[in-house]
Write an enzyme that holds these catalytic residues in place. Structure first.
Site, PDB file in Angstrom:
ATOM      1  N   GLY A 217       0.818  -1.207   0.000  1.00 30.83           N
ATOM      2  CA  GLY A 217       0.000   0.000   0.000  1.00 30.83           C
ATOM      3  C   GLY A 217       0.854   1.260   0.000  1.00 30.83           C
ATOM      4  O   GLY A 217       2.086   1.194   0.068  1.00 30.83           O
TER       5      GLY A 217
ATOM      6  N   HIS B 179      -7.663  15.239   1.781  1.00 31.06           N
ATOM      7  CA  HIS B 179      -6.850  14.065   1.446  1.00 31.06           C
ATOM      8  C   HIS B 179      -6.913  13.751  -0.048  1.00 31.06           C
ATOM      9  O   HIS B 179      -7.795  14.227  -0.767  1.00 31.06           O
ATOM     10  CB  HIS B 179      -7.330  12.840   2.223  1.00 31.06           C
ATOM     11  CG  HIS B 179      -6.850  12.793   3.639  1.00 31.06           C
ATOM     12  ND1 HIS B 179      -7.463  13.491   4.651  1.00 31.06           N
ATOM     13  CD2 HIS B 179      -5.816  12.140   4.211  1.00 31.06           C
ATOM     14  CE1 HIS B 179      -6.827  13.268   5.788  1.00 31.06           C
ATOM     15  NE2 HIS B 179      -5.816  12.457   5.557  1.00 31.06           N
TER      16      HIS B 179
ATOM     17  N   LYS C 274      -8.460   7.740  -0.755  1.00 29.45           N
ATOM     18  CA  LYS C 274      -8.733   7.400   0.640  1.00 29.45           C
ATOM     19  C   LYS C 274     -10.142   6.819   0.768  1.00 29.45           C
ATOM     20  O   LYS C 274     -11.092   7.381   0.225  1.00 29.45           O
ATOM     21  CB  LYS C 274      -8.584   8.657   1.525  1.00 29.45           C
ATOM     22  CG  LYS C 274      -8.735   8.375   3.000  1.00 29.45           C
ATOM     23  CD  LYS C 274      -8.260   9.550   3.833  1.00 29.45           C
ATOM     24  CE  LYS C 274      -8.493   9.335   5.317  1.00 29.45           C
ATOM     25  NZ  LYS C 274      -7.852   8.120   5.833  1.00 29.45           N
TER      26      LYS C 274
ATOM     27  N   ALA D 125      -2.225   4.678  16.377  1.00 27.68           N
ATOM     28  CA  ALA D 125      -1.918   6.105  16.203  1.00 27.68           C
ATOM     29  C   ALA D 125      -2.765   6.668  15.068  1.00 27.68           C
ATOM     30  O   ALA D 125      -2.543   6.319  13.903  1.00 27.68           O
ATOM     31  CB  ALA D 125      -0.434   6.276  15.886  1.00 27.68           C
ATOM     32  N   PRO D 126      -3.742   7.526  15.377  1.00 24.22           N
ATOM     33  CA  PRO D 126      -4.515   8.134  14.292  1.00 24.22           C
ATOM     34  C   PRO D 126      -3.600   8.839  13.288  1.00 24.22           C
ATOM     35  O   PRO D 126      -3.914   8.926  12.105  1.00 24.22           O
ATOM     36  CB  PRO D 126      -5.417   9.140  15.015  1.00 24.22           C
ATOM     37  CG  PRO D 126      -5.553   8.588  16.398  1.00 24.22           C
ATOM     38  CD  PRO D 126      -4.229   7.922  16.699  1.00 24.22           C
ATOM     39  N   ASN D 127      -2.470   9.335  13.760  1.00 22.26           N
ATOM     40  CA  ASN D 127      -1.517   9.972  12.848  1.00 22.26           C
ATOM     41  C   ASN D 127      -0.104   9.824  13.426  1.00 22.26           C
ATOM     42  O   ASN D 127       0.104  10.085  14.608  1.00 22.26           O
ATOM     43  CB  ASN D 127      -1.869  11.448  12.654  1.00 22.26           C
ATOM     44  CG  ASN D 127      -1.290  11.989  11.356  1.00 22.26           C
ATOM     45  OD1 ASN D 127      -0.086  11.924  11.160  1.00 22.26           O
ATOM     46  ND2 ASN D 127      -2.142  12.488  10.489  1.00 22.26           N
TER      47      ASN D 127
HETATM   48  N1  LIG Z   1      -1.832   6.748  11.154  1.00 21.47           N
HETATM   49  C1  LIG Z   1      -1.209   7.357  10.153  1.00 21.47           C
HETATM   50  O1  LIG Z   1      -0.318   8.210  10.342  1.00 21.47           O
HETATM   51  C2  LIG Z   1      -1.576   6.993   8.751  1.00 21.47           C
HETATM   52  C3  LIG Z   1      -2.584   6.127   8.545  1.00 21.47           C
HETATM   53  N2  LIG Z   1      -2.945   5.761   7.284  1.00 21.47           N
HETATM   54  C4  LIG Z   1      -3.996   4.771   7.202  1.00 21.47           C
HETATM   55  O2  LIG Z   1      -3.389   3.540   6.817  1.00 21.47           O
HETATM   56  C5  LIG Z   1      -4.323   2.771   6.053  1.00 21.47           C
HETATM   57  C6  LIG Z   1      -3.674   2.429   4.723  1.00 21.47           C
HETATM   58  O3  LIG Z   1      -3.567   3.606   3.943  1.00 21.47           O
HETATM   59  P1  LIG Z   1      -2.962   3.585   2.467  1.00 21.47           P
HETATM   60  O4  LIG Z   1      -1.607   2.967   2.472  1.00 21.47           O
HETATM   61  O5  LIG Z   1      -3.128   4.931   1.912  1.00 21.47           O
HETATM   62  O6  LIG Z   1      -3.983   2.580   1.745  1.00 21.47           O
HETATM   63  P2  LIG Z   1      -3.689   1.572   0.543  1.00 21.47           P
HETATM   64  O7  LIG Z   1      -5.013   1.148   0.024  1.00 21.47           O
HETATM   65  O8  LIG Z   1      -2.689   2.184  -0.391  1.00 21.47           O
HETATM   66  O9  LIG Z   1      -2.961   0.343   1.266  1.00 21.47           O
HETATM   67  C7  LIG Z   1      -3.594  -0.643   2.009  1.00 21.47           C
HETATM   68  C8  LIG Z   1      -2.953  -1.952   1.614  1.00 21.47           C
HETATM   69  O10 LIG Z   1      -3.380  -2.972   2.499  1.00 21.47           O
HETATM   70  C9  LIG Z   1      -3.663  -4.123   1.725  1.00 21.47           C
HETATM   71  N3  LIG Z   1      -4.529  -5.007   2.472  1.00 21.47           N
HETATM   72  C10 LIG Z   1      -5.877  -5.007   2.589  1.00 21.47           C
HETATM   73  N4  LIG Z   1      -6.272  -5.997   3.409  1.00 21.47           N
HETATM   74  C11 LIG Z   1      -5.154  -6.648   3.797  1.00 21.47           C
HETATM   75  C12 LIG Z   1      -4.907  -7.744   4.644  1.00 21.47           C
HETATM   76  N5  LIG Z   1      -5.908  -8.412   5.238  1.00 21.47           N
HETATM   77  N6  LIG Z   1      -3.627  -8.144   4.836  1.00 21.47           N
HETATM   78  C13 LIG Z   1      -2.590  -7.519   4.246  1.00 21.47           C
HETATM   79  N7  LIG Z   1      -2.769  -6.447   3.421  1.00 21.47           N
HETATM   80  C14 LIG Z   1      -4.039  -6.020   3.218  1.00 21.47           C
HETATM   81  C15 LIG Z   1      -4.285  -3.557   0.464  1.00 21.47           C
HETATM   82  O11 LIG Z   1      -4.299  -4.522  -0.572  1.00 21.47           O
HETATM   83  P3  LIG Z   1      -5.362  -4.333  -1.810  1.00 21.47           P
HETATM   84  O12 LIG Z   1      -4.860  -3.162  -2.577  1.00 21.47           O
HETATM   85  O13 LIG Z   1      -5.291  -5.629  -2.516  1.00 21.47           O
HETATM   86  O14 LIG Z   1      -6.701  -4.060  -1.179  1.00 21.47           O
HETATM   87  C16 LIG Z   1      -3.322  -2.399   0.195  1.00 21.47           C
HETATM   88  O15 LIG Z   1      -2.158  -2.831  -0.488  1.00 21.47           O
HETATM   89  C17 LIG Z   1      -5.584   3.628   5.946  1.00 21.47           C
HETATM   90  O16 LIG Z   1      -6.494   3.273   6.956  1.00 21.47           O
HETATM   91  C18 LIG Z   1      -5.056   5.032   6.161  1.00 21.47           C
HETATM   92  O17 LIG Z   1      -6.038   5.909   6.649  1.00 21.47           O
HETATM   93  C19 LIG Z   1      -2.314   6.261   6.191  1.00 21.47           C
HETATM   94  C20 LIG Z   1      -1.306   7.171   6.327  1.00 21.47           C
HETATM   95  C21 LIG Z   1      -0.859   7.624   7.629  1.00 21.47           C
HETATM   96  O1  LIG Z   2      -5.395   7.776   4.385  1.00 23.13           O
HETATM   97  C1  LIG Z   2      -4.451   8.569   4.592  1.00 23.13           C
HETATM   98  O2  LIG Z   2      -3.710   8.972   3.684  1.00 23.13           O
HETATM   99  C2  LIG Z   2      -4.228   9.028   5.958  1.00 23.13           C
HETATM  100  N1  LIG Z   2      -4.933   8.491   6.925  1.00 23.13           N
HETATM  101  C3  LIG Z   2      -4.871   8.819   8.292  1.00 23.13           C
HETATM  102  C4  LIG Z   2      -6.183   9.409   8.761  1.00 23.13           C
HETATM  103  O3  LIG Z   2      -7.249   8.970   8.309  1.00 23.13           O
HETATM  104  O4  LIG Z   2      -6.153  10.297   9.616  1.00 23.13           O
HETATM  105  C5  LIG Z   2      -3.663   9.672   8.633  1.00 23.13           C
HETATM  106  C6  LIG Z   2      -3.322  10.692   7.582  1.00 23.13           C
HETATM  107  O5  LIG Z   2      -4.313  11.662   7.563  1.00 23.13           O
HETATM  108  C7  LIG Z   2      -3.174  10.018   6.221  1.00 23.13           C
END
Ligand SMILES: NC(=O)C1=CN([C@@H]2O[C@H](COP(=O)(O)OP(=O)(O)OC[C@H]3O[C@@H](n4cnc5c(N)ncnc54)[C@H](OP(=O)(O)O)[C@@H]3O)[C@@H](O)[C@H]2O)C=CC1
Ligand SMILES: O=C(O)C1=N[C@H](C(=O)O)C[C@H](O)C1
Length: 250
Positions: free
Chosen positions: A13, A135, A139, A105-107
Site C-alpha cells: 500500500g 486528502h 482514501k 496512532a490516528p496519525n
Molecule cells: N496513522 C497514520 O499516520 C496513517 C494512517 N494511514 C492509514 O493507513 C491505512 C492504509 O492507507 P494507504 O496505504 O493509503 O492505503 P492503501 O489502500 O494504499 O494500502 C492498504 C494496503 O493494504 C492491503 N490489504 C488489505 N487488506 C489486507 C490484509 N488483510 N492483509 C494484508 N494487506 C491487506 C491492500 O491490498 P489491496 O490493494 O489488494 O486491497 C493495500 O495494499 C488507511 O487506513 C489510512 O487511513 C495512512 C497514512 C498515515
Molecule cells: O489515508 C491517509 O492517507 C491518511 N490516513 C490517516 C487518517 O485517516 O487520519 C492519517 C493521515 O491523515 C493520512
C-alpha cells in the site's frame, strides 16, 4: 544486541511500502515479513515477528490484530476506522494476552500530533471551532481518523471547560453542507487529486479567528513516528491510543 524482528501488513500500500523501506533502513530493526492481501498470517509466527506494523484497511485490521494479540505479537497500527466497539473488542483480546502491546496512532506525523494538542489547548478560548481535513481521492474512509480524533479531543476540552454549545443559526441545509457532527464539532472532508494528507482547525471568537494547519507532503512524514512506535510498543503492554503517549511533549 539482537535486532527487533518486524513485519509489515499492507506492505504494497501507499504507506505500507514506505514503512517497508523505513524498517529495512533502520539498523536496529530486521524486516522479517512484508505481507499483502491474501498472504497467510501464519508467516508472522513462522518468521518469529515480534512487532507487526498494521497499515491495511478498516475492513482487515480487526482480524489481523486478533491474530497478532493471540500470538503475543506486538502491533503498531496506523489503519483507521476505530470506534468505541472496536476498541472494546481489542481491549478484551488484550486482557487475555497481558504482556502484548498495541499502539494505535490516528496519525504518526509529529506535526499532526502537535495540531491535535494545540487545537485541544485553544478550543475552550473560542466560541466556534470546525475541522477541515483534505486528502487524496483514493482514501476509503471519511472523515479521516486524525480529524475524528481531533474533534473528539476538542469536544472533551470544551466540555471540561464548561464551554457553551457552538453558535449556529442554520435552519435549512442540504445534507452534508454542515459536515459530519463529531461530538458537536463539525468535520468537513475534502478529497482532491494532488493532495496527500492535510488538516485545518478553524477557531473563531468575537472579532478574531485562529487557524491551525498541518500538511503531510510525503509519506516519509509518518516514518519517524512508526519507528518510534515499533521501538516503544515492545515495552508498553496493553492498548495505547495516540502517538503522543510515546513522545516527551511539554
Ligand atoms: N496513522 C497514520 O499516520 C496513517 C494512517 N494511514 C492509514 O493507513 C491505512 C492504509 O492507507 P494507504 O496505504 O493509503 O492505503 P492503501 O489502500 O494504499 O494500502 C492498504 C494496503 O493494504 C492491503 N490489504 C488489505 N487488506 C489486507 C490484509 N488483510 N492483509 C494484508 N494487506 C491487506 C491492500 O491490498 P489491496 O490493494 O489488494 O486491497 C493495500 O495494499 C488507511 O487506513 C489510512 O487511513 C495512512 C497514512 C498515515
Ligand atoms: O489515508 C491517509 O492517507 C491518511 N490516513 C490517516 C487518517 O485517516 O487520519 C492519517 C493521515 O491523515 C493520512
Amino acid at each position: 544486541m539482537s535486532k527487533l524482528r518486524v513485519a509489515v501488513l499492507g506492505a504494497k500500500g501507499r504507506i505500507g511500502a514506505e514503512a517497508v523501506r523505513a524498517v529495512e533502513a533502520a539498523e536496529d530493526l530486521e524486516l522479517v515479513a512484508a505481507l499483502g492481501r491474501g498472504d497467510a498470517l501464519g508467516t508472522l509466527t513462522d518468521t518469529g515477528a515480534q512487532v507487526v506494523v498494521e497499515l491495511t484497511t478498516p475492513a482487515s485490521v480487526m482480524e489481523n490484530l486478533d491474530f497478532c494479540v493471540r500470538h503475543g505479537i506486538h502491533a503498531v497500527v496506523g489503519t483507521t476506522g476505530w470506534t468505541d466497539d472496536r476498541l472494546a473488542q481489542l481491549d478484551t483480546s488484550l486482557a487475555a494476552s497481558p504482556e502484548t502491546g498495541v499502539l494505535i496512532a490516528p496519525n504518526f506525523s509529529i506535526g499532526a500530533v502537535l495540531t491535535m494538542k494545540f487545537a485541544q489547548a485553544a478550543a475552550p478560548y473560542f466560541e466556534s471551532v470546525e475541522v477541515i481535513e483534505l486528502h487524496h481521492p483514493n482514501k476509503v474512509d471519511a472523515p479521516s481518523g486524525t480529524a475524528t480524533r481531533t474533534a473528539q479531543l476538542i469536544a472533551a476540552a470544551r466540555q471540561q471547560a464548561g464551554s457553551a454549545p457552538q453558535p449556529d443559526a442554520t435552519a435549512t441545509a442540504l445534507d452534508g453542507a454542515r459536515g459530519a457532527d463529531v461530538d458537536g464539532v463539525p468535520v468537513h472532508a475534502v478529497r482532491l487529486r494532488g493532495l496527500l494528507a492535510h488538516q485545518e482547525v478553524l477557531l473563531g471568537g468575537e472579532g478574531e479567528t485562529l487557524t491551525i494547519r498541518h500538511d503531510s507532503l510525503h509519506h516519509s512524514s509518518f516514518m519517524p513516528g512508526i519507528l518510534l512506535g515499533v521501538r516503544r510498543v515492545v515495552d508498553t503492554p496493553g492498548l495505547t491510543f495516540g502517538l503522543e503517549h510515546f513522545l516527551d511533549l511539554r
